[in-house]
Design a protein around this motif. Structure first.
Motif, mmCIF file in Angstrom:
data_model
loop_
_atom_site.group_PDB
_atom_site.id
_atom_site.type_symbol
_atom_site.label_atom_id
_atom_site.label_comp_id
_atom_site.label_asym_id
_atom_site.label_seq_id
_atom_site.Cartn_x
_atom_site.Cartn_y
_atom_site.Cartn_z
ATOM 1 N N GLY B 117 0.795 -1.220 0.000
ATOM 2 C CA GLY B 117 0.000 0.000 0.000
ATOM 3 C C GLY B 117 0.826 1.268 0.000
ATOM 4 N N LEU B 118 2.088 1.188 0.453
ATOM 5 C CA LEU B 118 2.941 2.382 0.439
ATOM 6 C C LEU B 118 4.081 2.186 -0.568
ATOM 7 C CD1 LEU B 118 3.083 3.127 4.265
ATOM 8 C CD2 LEU B 118 1.913 4.455 2.534
ATOM 9 N N GLY B 119 5.109 1.436 -0.140
ATOM 10 C CA GLY B 119 6.258 1.228 -1.002
ATOM 11 C C GLY B 119 5.918 0.466 -2.264
ATOM 12 N N THR B 120 4.905 -0.405 -2.188
ATOM 13 C CA THR B 120 4.564 -1.214 -3.362
ATOM 14 C C THR B 120 3.925 -0.373 -4.460
ATOM 15 O OG1 THR B 120 2.493 -1.779 -2.301
ATOM 16 C CG2 THR B 120 4.244 -3.397 -2.151
ATOM 17 N N ARG B 121 3.685 0.921 -4.172
ATOM 18 C CA ARG B 121 3.126 1.755 -5.246
ATOM 19 C C ARG B 121 4.120 1.958 -6.383
ATOM 20 N NH1 ARG B 121 0.555 7.007 -3.280
ATOM 21 N NH2 ARG B 121 -0.410 6.951 -5.319
ATOM 22 N N ILE B 122 5.390 1.623 -6.169
ATOM 23 C CA ILE B 122 6.349 1.702 -7.281
ATOM 24 C C ILE B 122 5.972 0.747 -8.404
ATOM 25 C CG2 ILE B 122 8.316 2.518 -5.911
ATOM 26 C CD1 ILE B 122 9.336 -0.379 -5.896
ATOM 27 N N VAL B 123 5.171 -0.274 -8.108
ATOM 28 C CA VAL B 123 4.737 -1.170 -9.188
ATOM 29 C C VAL B 123 3.225 -1.083 -9.415
ATOM 30 C CG1 VAL B 123 6.626 -2.822 -9.019
ATOM 31 C CG2 VAL B 123 4.639 -3.103 -7.563
ATOM 32 N N GLU B 124 2.610 -0.028 -8.869
ATOM 33 C CA GLU B 124 1.156 0.114 -9.001
ATOM 34 C C GLU B 124 0.770 0.385 -10.464
ATOM 35 O OE1 GLU B 124 -1.694 2.439 -6.071
ATOM 36 O OE2 GLU B 124 -0.852 3.765 -7.571
ATOM 37 N N VAL B 125 -0.284 -0.271 -10.878
ATOM 38 C CA VAL B 125 -0.789 -0.084 -12.240
ATOM 39 C C VAL B 125 -2.106 0.661 -12.153
ATOM 40 C CG1 VAL B 125 -1.592 -1.269 -14.303
ATOM 41 C CG2 VAL B 125 0.301 -2.209 -13.011
ATOM 42 N N LYS B 126 -2.272 1.699 -12.969
ATOM 43 C CA LYS B 126 -3.540 2.426 -12.978
ATOM 44 C C LYS B 126 -4.665 1.474 -13.391
ATOM 45 C CE LYS B 126 -3.988 6.985 -12.209
ATOM 46 N NZ LYS B 126 -2.791 7.035 -11.405
ATOM 47 N N ALA B 127 -5.644 1.327 -12.502
ATOM 48 C CA ALA B 127 -6.728 0.389 -12.778
ATOM 49 C C ALA B 127 -7.671 0.961 -13.820
ATOM 50 C CB ALA B 127 -7.492 0.104 -11.499
ATOM 51 N N THR B 128 -8.125 0.103 -14.738
ATOM 52 C CA THR B 128 -9.069 0.569 -15.739
ATOM 53 C C THR B 128 -10.395 -0.171 -15.642
ATOM 54 O OG1 THR B 128 -8.053 -0.969 -17.267
ATOM 55 C CG2 THR B 128 -7.348 1.328 -17.404
ATOM 56 N N SER B 129 -10.388 -1.349 -15.003
ATOM 57 C CA SER B 129 -11.650 -2.073 -14.906
ATOM 58 C C SER B 129 -11.798 -2.639 -13.495
ATOM 59 C CB SER B 129 -11.696 -3.202 -15.934
ATOM 60 O OG SER B 129 -10.482 -3.908 -15.915
ATOM 61 N N THR B 130 -13.035 -2.674 -12.996
ATOM 62 C CA THR B 130 -13.269 -3.130 -11.634
ATOM 63 C C THR B 130 -13.525 -4.631 -11.590
ATOM 64 O OG1 THR B 130 -15.626 -2.796 -11.829
ATOM 65 C CG2 THR B 130 -14.333 -0.916 -11.060
ATOM 66 N N ILE B 131 -13.612 -5.157 -10.364
ATOM 67 C CA ILE B 131 -13.884 -6.587 -10.190
ATOM 68 C C ILE B 131 -15.222 -6.966 -10.830
ATOM 69 C CG2 ILE B 131 -14.800 -6.120 -7.851
ATOM 70 C CD1 ILE B 131 -13.071 -9.324 -8.284
ATOM 71 N N TRP B 132 -16.169 -6.011 -10.816
ATOM 72 C CA TRP B 132 -17.498 -6.298 -11.376
ATOM 73 C C TRP B 132 -17.405 -6.439 -12.889
ATOM 74 C CZ3 TRP B 132 -18.856 -7.360 -6.859
ATOM 75 C CH2 TRP B 132 -18.544 -6.522 -5.777
ATOM 76 N N ASP B 133 -16.549 -5.609 -13.529
ATOM 77 C CA ASP B 133 -16.319 -5.746 -14.969
ATOM 78 C C ASP B 133 -15.708 -7.107 -15.266
ATOM 79 O OD1 ASP B 133 -17.199 -3.185 -15.275
ATOM 80 O OD2 ASP B 133 -15.191 -2.292 -15.268
ATOM 81 N N VAL B 134 -14.730 -7.481 -14.423
ATOM 82 C CA VAL B 134 -14.048 -8.754 -14.646
ATOM 83 C C VAL B 134 -15.019 -9.916 -14.503
ATOM 84 C CG1 VAL B 134 -12.241 -10.285 -13.802
ATOM 85 C CG2 VAL B 134 -11.844 -7.827 -13.875
ATOM 86 N N ALA B 135 -15.861 -9.844 -13.450
ATOM 87 C CA ALA B 135 -16.800 -10.924 -13.183
ATOM 88 C C ALA B 135 -17.834 -11.041 -14.303
ATOM 89 C CB ALA B 135 -17.496 -10.690 -11.844
ATOM 90 N N SER B 136 -18.246 -9.892 -14.864
ATOM 91 C CA SER B 136 -19.266 -9.948 -15.907
ATOM 92 C C SER B 136 -18.629 -10.076 -17.293
ATOM 93 C CB SER B 136 -20.153 -8.706 -15.847
ATOM 94 O OG SER B 136 -19.368 -7.547 -15.990
#
Lengths: 194, 193
Positions: B117-136
């Motif tokens: 949540g802090l240091g791991t933001r160096i590999v954070e990817v901008k999210a484009t789709s939510t879990i609901w999109d993935v599920a559907s």
């Protein structure tokens, strides 16, 4: 009927985390996401079942004064097998769980069940006990992991819940783990009193 | 006499257990070791293709610790090197690709264990789709690249000064910048020799 009791009791009545309060270290450390929680839970379950079965098989050959070191060697062997197999065939999961896999050795649920249960009971009972305890551990860990992932990262299984949700970072960090665990313990107690 | 035979029994049973464990483990190790090495090789191969697009062949440089990337005609596409630096709670290991002018073409984090949540933001990817999109099943595939690391693309050694660190993850993100700088300087020295 009696046998099934040995399985069921691990799920709620004697849940290793919520009732016996064993294995809290991995519980707090790896429950940052559902994926991690499930990976940790299943690996610990495998070790738990294997060591329970083996220890109940060889219990009469081990002199009681060296039983603890013997159990540790047996448990450590299974953990190392899990670690090597995971590194070879599930490298992504291995990278995530990292240091916590070797630490399954000192997960006190495993030694606790070996000492309190498997060293006194038969193979089938020990197997069911390990299975029930393992599933109870995995389920509790997954609930904590799910809550922390949703609140602390705004995600489920690595996918965001909503694109404009601002996560409460504290839940991804150790204080959040203690809070969620504490709330779960309260819920369990309230449920039991009813 | 009794105590002596007790001791003997303890030694024997513990010894037998250890012996059996050791032989099982050496068997498992022998079985899994080649697979683990292969996995590592594959991961580092994949990372090379990722950081230096266009290259199809990588050959280790002589005397220095970097790889030369070439396209299918054998032309020089760039160089790839590994570098690392201590972050907040772990060693951050990177794979960096540069073109022949030493402009960065891509960066990938090979391993890190920074604060979630802090240091791991160096590999954070901008999210484009939510879990609901993935599920559907509405999710757009293609996971995207970490936005922090994308800042480095196209920059050379002096250009690194313009890379912005992440607020809340200053130590981790400046460790990445330092690692890249260190690696680039080393590569430059190697190429000049």
């Amino acid at each position: 009927m009696r046998l099934w009791q040995e399985f069921y009791k691990g799920l709620l009545k004697e849940n290793p985390i919520l009732v016996l309060a064993l294995g809290l270290c991995p519980t707090l450390a790896v429950s940052t996401s559902l994926k991690n929680a499930l990976g940790m839970g299943l690996s610990a379950t495998f070790v738990l079942i294997s060591s329970n079965v083996l220890i109940s098989l060889v219990k009469s050959f081990i002199p009681s004064r060296v039983r603890i070191p013997s159990y540790i060697v047996i448990i450590a062997t299974f953990v190392t097998i899990v670690e090597l197999v995971m590194e070879a065939y599930f490298p992504a999961l291995y990278k995530q769980l990292g240091i916590f896999v070797p630490l399954i050795v000192v997960n006190c649920i495993i030694l606790g069940r070996a000492e309190a249960f498997a060293s006194r009971r038969g193979v089938v009972e020990s197997f069911l006990d390990g299975l029930g305890m393992g599933i109870g551990f995995t389920l509790t860990l997954s609930v904590i992991g799910l809550v922390r992932e949703v609140l602390g990262a705004g995600k489920i299984w690595g996918y965001p819940v909503s694109l404009d949700f601002v996560p409460v970072l504290m839940f991804a960090l150790p204080p959040g783990a203690l809070l969620v665990l504490g709330l779960l313990l309260i819920l369990k107690q309230v449920g039991d009193r009813r | 006499m009794k105590a002596k035979s007790d001791l003997f029994q303890m030694l024997v049973s513990l010894g037998v257990i250890c012996l059996v464990s050791a032989s099982i483990l050496s068997y498992v190790h022998a079985k899994t070791h080649p697979v683990i090495v292969e996995q590592e090789e594959k991961a580092s191969q994949t990372a090379m293709y990722y950081v230096l697009p266009g290259a199809v062949k990588f050959e280790p440089a002589k005397g220095c610790d970097y790889y030369i990337g070439r396209d299918d005609k054998g032309n020089l596409v760039g160089y790839v090197f590994k570098t690392s630096e201590k972050g907040y709670s772990s060693e951050i290991v990177l794979m960096v690709g540069v073109d022949p002018d030493l402009k960065i073409t891509g960066i990938k984090v090979l391993s890190q264990n920074e604060t979630p949540g802090l240091g791991t933001r160096i590999v954070e990817v901008k999210a484009t789709s939510t879990i609901w999109d993935v599920a559907s099943g509405k999710a757009k595939e293609e996971p995207g690249r970490p936005w922090f690391l994308e800042q480095f693309v196209g920059k050379d050694l002096p250009g690194l000064a313009q890379v912005k660190t992440i607020s809340g993850a200053t130590i981790s993100s400046s460790a990445v910048i330092r690692a890249v700088k260190k690696g680039l300087e080393r590569l430059q020295r190697c190429l000049n020799n």
